[in-house]
Design an enzyme around this catalytic site. Sequence first.
Site, PDB file in Angstrom:
ATOM      1  N   ARG A  94      52.182 -45.932 -93.559  1.00 50.37           N
ATOM      2  CA  ARG A  94      52.291 -45.890 -92.102  1.00 50.37           C
ATOM      3  C   ARG A  94      53.456 -44.994 -91.686  1.00 50.37           C
ATOM      4  O   ARG A  94      54.494 -44.975 -92.341  1.00 50.37           O
ATOM      5  CB  ARG A  94      52.500 -47.301 -91.538  1.00 50.37           C
ATOM      6  CG  ARG A  94      51.233 -48.156 -91.525  1.00 50.37           C
ATOM      7  CD  ARG A  94      51.485 -49.527 -90.925  1.00 50.37           C
ATOM      8  NE  ARG A  94      52.370 -50.308 -91.752  1.00 50.37           N
ATOM      9  CZ  ARG A  94      53.673 -50.470 -91.550  1.00 50.37           C
ATOM     10  NH1 ARG A  94      54.259 -49.941 -90.495  1.00 50.37           N
ATOM     11  NH2 ARG A  94      54.392 -51.189 -92.375  1.00 50.37           N
TER      12      ARG A  94
ATOM     13  N   TYR B 259      45.312 -42.863 -93.254  1.00 56.10           N
ATOM     14  CA  TYR B 259      45.902 -43.985 -93.991  1.00 56.10           C
ATOM     15  C   TYR B 259      45.688 -45.321 -93.271  1.00 56.10           C
ATOM     16  O   TYR B 259      45.837 -45.409 -92.043  1.00 56.10           O
ATOM     17  CB  TYR B 259      47.409 -43.771 -94.235  1.00 56.10           C
ATOM     18  CG  TYR B 259      48.016 -45.053 -94.765  1.00 56.10           C
ATOM     19  CD1 TYR B 259      47.760 -45.445 -96.083  1.00 56.10           C
ATOM     20  CD2 TYR B 259      48.717 -45.924 -93.947  1.00 56.10           C
ATOM     21  CE1 TYR B 259      48.219 -46.663 -96.558  1.00 56.10           C
ATOM     22  CE2 TYR B 259      49.190 -47.140 -94.419  1.00 56.10           C
ATOM     23  CZ  TYR B 259      48.935 -47.508 -95.724  1.00 56.10           C
ATOM     24  OH  TYR B 259      49.373 -48.719 -96.189  1.00 56.10           O
TER      25      TYR B 259
ATOM     26  N   LYS C  59      46.531 -53.114 -87.770  1.00 61.81           N
ATOM     27  CA  LYS C  59      47.832 -53.230 -87.129  1.00 61.81           C
ATOM     28  C   LYS C  59      47.769 -52.825 -85.644  1.00 61.81           C
ATOM     29  O   LYS C  59      48.450 -53.406 -84.803  1.00 61.81           O
ATOM     30  CB  LYS C  59      48.883 -52.401 -87.878  1.00 61.81           C
ATOM     31  CG  LYS C  59      49.149 -52.891 -89.313  1.00 61.81           C
ATOM     32  CD  LYS C  59      49.409 -54.344 -89.329  1.00 61.81           C
ATOM     33  CE  LYS C  59      49.948 -54.985 -90.596  1.00 61.81           C
ATOM     34  NZ  LYS C  59      49.797 -54.490 -91.911  1.00 61.81           N
TER      35      LYS C  59
ATOM     36  N   HIS D  70      52.154 -61.089 -87.952  1.00 63.49           N
ATOM     37  CA  HIS D  70      52.001 -60.460 -89.271  1.00 63.49           C
ATOM     38  C   HIS D  70      52.172 -61.548 -90.334  1.00 63.49           C
ATOM     39  O   HIS D  70      53.206 -61.625 -90.993  1.00 63.49           O
ATOM     40  CB  HIS D  70      53.082 -59.372 -89.404  1.00 63.49           C
ATOM     41  CG  HIS D  70      52.917 -58.453 -90.569  1.00 63.49           C
ATOM     42  ND1 HIS D  70      53.973 -57.747 -91.104  1.00 63.49           N
ATOM     43  CD2 HIS D  70      51.837 -58.084 -91.285  1.00 63.49           C
ATOM     44  CE1 HIS D  70      53.535 -56.994 -92.108  1.00 63.49           C
ATOM     45  NE2 HIS D  70      52.241 -57.184 -92.238  1.00 63.49           N
TER      46      HIS D  70
ATOM     47  N   SER E 231      56.124 -55.885 -94.624  1.00 64.34           N
ATOM     48  CA  SER E 231      55.159 -55.185 -95.470  1.00 64.34           C
ATOM     49  C   SER E 231      55.647 -55.109 -96.914  1.00 64.34           C
ATOM     50  O   SER E 231      56.825 -54.834 -97.158  1.00 64.34           O
ATOM     51  CB  SER E 231      54.917 -53.785 -94.929  1.00 64.34           C
ATOM     52  OG  SER E 231      54.468 -53.871 -93.594  1.00 64.34           O
TER      53      SER E 231
ATOM     54  N   CYS F   9      56.158 -57.467 -99.067  1.00 65.93           N
ATOM     55  CA  CYS F   9      57.136 -58.499 -99.423  1.00 65.93           C
ATOM     56  C   CYS F   9      56.483 -59.801 -99.862  1.00 65.93           C
ATOM     57  O   CYS F   9      57.116 -60.855 -99.856  1.00 65.93           O
ATOM     58  CB  CYS F   9      58.108 -58.743 -98.276  1.00 65.93           C
ATOM     59  SG  CYS F   9      59.246 -57.375 -98.027  1.00 65.93           S
TER      60      CYS F   9
ATOM     61  N   ASP G 135      47.392 -61.199 -94.173  1.00 67.24           N
ATOM     62  CA  ASP G 135      48.203 -60.194 -93.471  1.00 67.24           C
ATOM     63  C   ASP G 135      48.405 -60.494 -91.984  1.00 67.24           C
ATOM     64  O   ASP G 135      49.461 -60.208 -91.444  1.00 67.24           O
ATOM     65  CB  ASP G 135      47.562 -58.806 -93.626  1.00 67.24           C
ATOM     66  CG  ASP G 135      48.522 -57.665 -93.311  1.00 67.24           C
ATOM     67  OD1 ASP G 135      49.626 -57.639 -93.884  1.00 67.24           O
ATOM     68  OD2 ASP G 135      48.179 -56.801 -92.481  1.00 67.24           O
TER      69      ASP G 135
ATOM     70  N   ARG H 137      46.553 -48.863-102.626  1.00 64.10           N
ATOM     71  CA  ARG H 137      45.949 -50.097-102.106  1.00 64.10           C
ATOM     72  C   ARG H 137      44.532 -50.316-102.619  1.00 64.10           C
ATOM     73  O   ARG H 137      43.840 -49.386-103.004  1.00 64.10           O
ATOM     74  CB  ARG H 137      45.902 -50.026-100.572  1.00 64.10           C
ATOM     75  CG  ARG H 137      47.269 -49.854 -99.907  1.00 64.10           C
ATOM     76  CD  ARG H 137      47.716 -51.071 -99.172  1.00 64.10           C
ATOM     77  NE  ARG H 137      49.120 -51.035 -98.785  1.00 64.10           N
ATOM     78  CZ  ARG H 137      49.744 -52.068 -98.250  1.00 64.10           C
ATOM     79  NH1 ARG H 137      49.099 -53.212 -98.030  1.00 64.10           N
ATOM     80  NH2 ARG H 137      51.023 -51.998 -97.928  1.00 64.10           N
TER      81      ARG H 137
HETATM   82  P1  GTP Z   1      51.490 -55.736 -96.962  1.00 66.13           P
HETATM   83  O1  GTP Z   1      50.070 -55.669 -97.370  1.00 66.13           O
HETATM   84  O2  GTP Z   1      52.168 -54.399 -96.987  1.00 66.13           O
HETATM   85  O3  GTP Z   1      51.704 -56.404 -95.652  1.00 66.13           O
HETATM   86  O4  GTP Z   1      52.284 -56.515 -98.138  1.00 66.13           O
HETATM   87  P2  GTP Z   1      52.346 -58.047 -98.606  1.00 66.13           P
HETATM   88  O5  GTP Z   1      53.391 -58.761 -97.827  1.00 66.13           O
HETATM   89  O6  GTP Z   1      50.995 -58.652 -98.639  1.00 66.13           O
HETATM   90  O7  GTP Z   1      52.940 -57.916-100.092  1.00 66.13           O
HETATM   91  P3  GTP Z   1      52.266 -58.200-101.517  1.00 66.13           P
HETATM   92  O8  GTP Z   1      51.861 -59.627-101.710  1.00 66.13           O
HETATM   93  O9  GTP Z   1      51.216 -57.183-101.742  1.00 66.13           O
HETATM   94  O10 GTP Z   1      53.492 -57.926-102.491  1.00 66.13           O
HETATM   95  C1  GTP Z   1      54.202 -56.713-102.492  1.00 66.13           C
HETATM   96  C2  GTP Z   1      55.039 -56.579-103.736  1.00 66.13           C
HETATM   97  O11 GTP Z   1      55.906 -57.701-103.885  1.00 66.13           O
HETATM   98  C3  GTP Z   1      54.208 -56.515-105.016  1.00 66.13           C
HETATM   99  O12 GTP Z   1      54.754 -55.513-105.844  1.00 66.13           O
HETATM  100  C4  GTP Z   1      54.383 -57.867-105.628  1.00 66.13           C
HETATM  101  O13 GTP Z   1      54.253 -57.833-107.017  1.00 66.13           O
HETATM  102  C5  GTP Z   1      55.778 -58.275-105.181  1.00 66.13           C
HETATM  103  N1  GTP Z   1      55.899 -59.751-105.076  1.00 66.13           N
HETATM  104  C6  GTP Z   1      55.063 -60.590-104.430  1.00 66.13           C
HETATM  105  N2  GTP Z   1      55.445 -61.882-104.548  1.00 66.13           N
HETATM  106  C7  GTP Z   1      56.588 -61.855-105.287  1.00 66.13           C
HETATM  107  C8  GTP Z   1      57.484 -62.874-105.752  1.00 66.13           C
HETATM  108  O14 GTP Z   1      57.307 -64.079-105.507  1.00 66.13           O
HETATM  109  N3  GTP Z   1      58.558 -62.454-106.465  1.00 66.13           N
HETATM  110  C9  GTP Z   1      58.790 -61.129-106.738  1.00 66.13           C
HETATM  111  N4  GTP Z   1      59.866 -60.805-107.443  1.00 66.13           N
HETATM  112  N5  GTP Z   1      57.956 -60.142-106.328  1.00 66.13           N
HETATM  113  C10 GTP Z   1      56.879 -60.497-105.610  1.00 66.13           C
HETATM  114  C1  SPV Z   2      51.430 -53.164 -94.038  1.00 59.11           C
HETATM  115  O1  SPV Z   2      52.000 -52.067 -94.167  1.00 59.11           O
HETATM  116  O2  SPV Z   2      51.990 -54.162 -93.537  1.00 59.11           O
HETATM  117  C2  SPV Z   2      50.037 -53.340 -94.503  1.00 59.11           C
HETATM  118  C3  SPV Z   2      49.283 -52.140 -94.830  1.00 59.11           C
HETATM  119  O3  SPV Z   2      49.522 -54.435 -94.519  1.00 59.11           O
HETATM  120  S1  SPV Z   2      48.789 -51.297 -93.411  1.00 59.11           S
HETATM  121  O4  SPV Z   2      47.361 -51.572 -93.184  1.00 59.11           O
HETATM  122  O5  SPV Z   2      48.990 -49.893 -93.629  1.00 59.11           O
HETATM  123  O6  SPV Z   2      49.524 -51.759 -92.263  1.00 59.11           O
HETATM  124 MN    MN Z   3      50.929 -55.992 -93.708  1.00 60.26          MN
END
Ligand code: GTP
Ligand code: SPV
Ligand code: MN
Length: 596
Positions: A71, A199, A208, A228, A249, A251, A278, A376
Amino acid sequence: MAHSMHAGLKAWVDETEKLGKPDQVYWIDGSAAERVRLLKRAVARGFLIPLDQDRYPGSFYSRSNPNDVARTEHLTYICTAKKEDAGPTNNWMSPAEGYAKSKQIIAGSMKGRTMYVIPFSMGPVGSPFSKIGVEITDSLYVVLNMLIMARTGVKVLERLGTDGAFTKCLHTRADLDVKNRLILHFPEDNAVVSTGSAYGGNALLGKKCLALRIASWQARQEGWLAEHMLILGIEKDGKTEYVTAAFPSACGKTNLAMLIPPQGLKAKGYRIWTLGDDIAWLRVGADGRLWACNPEAGFFGVAPGTNSKSNPNAIATMRANSIFTNVVLGDDLSVWWEDGEGEPPASGTAWDGRPWKPGQKDADGKPVLGAHPNSRFTAPAGQCPSIAANWEDPQGVPISAVIFGGRRERLAPLVFESFDWAHGVYVGATVASERTAAAVGAVGEVRRDPMAMLPFCGYDMGEYFGHWLAMGKALKTPPKVFHVNWFRKDAKGKFLWPGYGENLRVLEWVLARCRGEGKAEKTPIGFVPAKDGLDLSGLELSNGTLGELLAVKPEEWSGELDGVKAFFERFGKTLPKELWGQLDGLRDRLKTKTAA
Ligand code: GTP
Ligand code: SPV
Ligand code: MN
């Protein structure tokens, strides 16, 4: 087809056709046969590469323009008549300028292409939570992702009827030049215009743009919340309780939403049910509780780090009918990413189109990433093994706890509970997190990201905090509000907490607290688990680690106060007085503690 019935929709489509000058216009009907046809077309035009269909049935590979992989928040604008309505945290442009600039880019940009019209519903069709949008796009990649991420086609048009309200979502890839990239929101017109990017968050406009930026604006007018947040159900002894969690994002939302109970807690018979990963739309129910619904129909998840140890449910979800973007494409038509599943292919192509081999190093001897850190997968939510049976319930699910979180190496303990709703709003409003690869910018830099909504709130965040406070008053039984941090590190830079499935131990304490149980210690920032408050059976934490994870260091927290003050000051008069009161309260509690 029914589309000629809605005069406003037809006029807008005709007008856009005249402007964009596509070769043809195609209305998405949402059928399975249509999807097959469009996939074939995408392959023939080179937008998608079919993967090995024995290993990845119905799945495809896509590579973005290398300048278009996250983004672009600096090119994202809220276009309201009055600048102050966008607030100090959003980029603002006047609607007149926004329409004029984008018109120039759109004019003739669809020549030689098909203009697709995608009627879509965010939320189950006909649910009281749901909103209808129509995306016009010249990108087949966008169409095929939207078919996974939203409910689309004729059923939505029927629901829209001849005069229903819908969000106009206009997208053109143009030439994918950053100079022509603009993500514009016109909340007063219920419209989005996005140019020059293909993207995810920039181009899949239901996500979003509609479900957060436009929806947050509407939610404020209509008395609900667009957030979110993931939604998950925790079942034990035949009873399921639901929580939502907002993390910035990349996290950990997708991971937490699909959690698998760790060994040590299995005996207790927990089952985790995924409802969303999400976005959550939240409303006050007739019973005075907060109810949540996931407006999306698929997952657009971060690939790197996803493997059958960290997130087996995600791996199972993407076993078929998925689209992989900007990961490694193996010469054997497999996909792979860093910290991914199985062995990397012997040779393949990296996310940026260059030949790639495992173990490849650059001139400085650093490993060359095969997958972009923000690569992704797009997968249908219904394919997730842990998907809740009621994930499409038009009424949503009742929420027991709201959890905020961020990525902090230091400061924030593993978990703490706020004192009440208003304090919880303060905790949410002051969330800070290290920047990730999900948006263009310096990775690792700590920034305030209130409620994980900094890039996604469609209006003045001072007023948004006020709306959160008002929601608490509208709820007879507000959920309890918590803050978590899975990312605290030791002096050597190693994560103190194992995370992933083990996070259930924290959720267990959260739910116990919601029932008035669970052992806790009061600190200036809120309640943290007592030394024996978390069930750690089966988990080996080295000596002192738990203490370090739960430590609340008043000196460090005092150091945060100036940053919070400066952040609050940016909002001027729209920042609710109540939040200043919360800051004063925290300062006093910290003083007493440091003096003691
Ligand atoms: P968006 O789709 O961008 O909104 O992201 P999200 O919040 O859904 O994050 P996602 O669950 O995809 O995790 C993002 C990164 O954080 C990945 O590389 C995971 O491996 C890492 N991660 C997720 N949960 C944990 C955790 O409990 N501990 C650690 N150390 N890393 C984590
Ligand atoms: C984020 O960036 O928080 C995502 C991916 O979940 S996007 O669809 O690009 O916003
Ligand atoms: Mn997100």
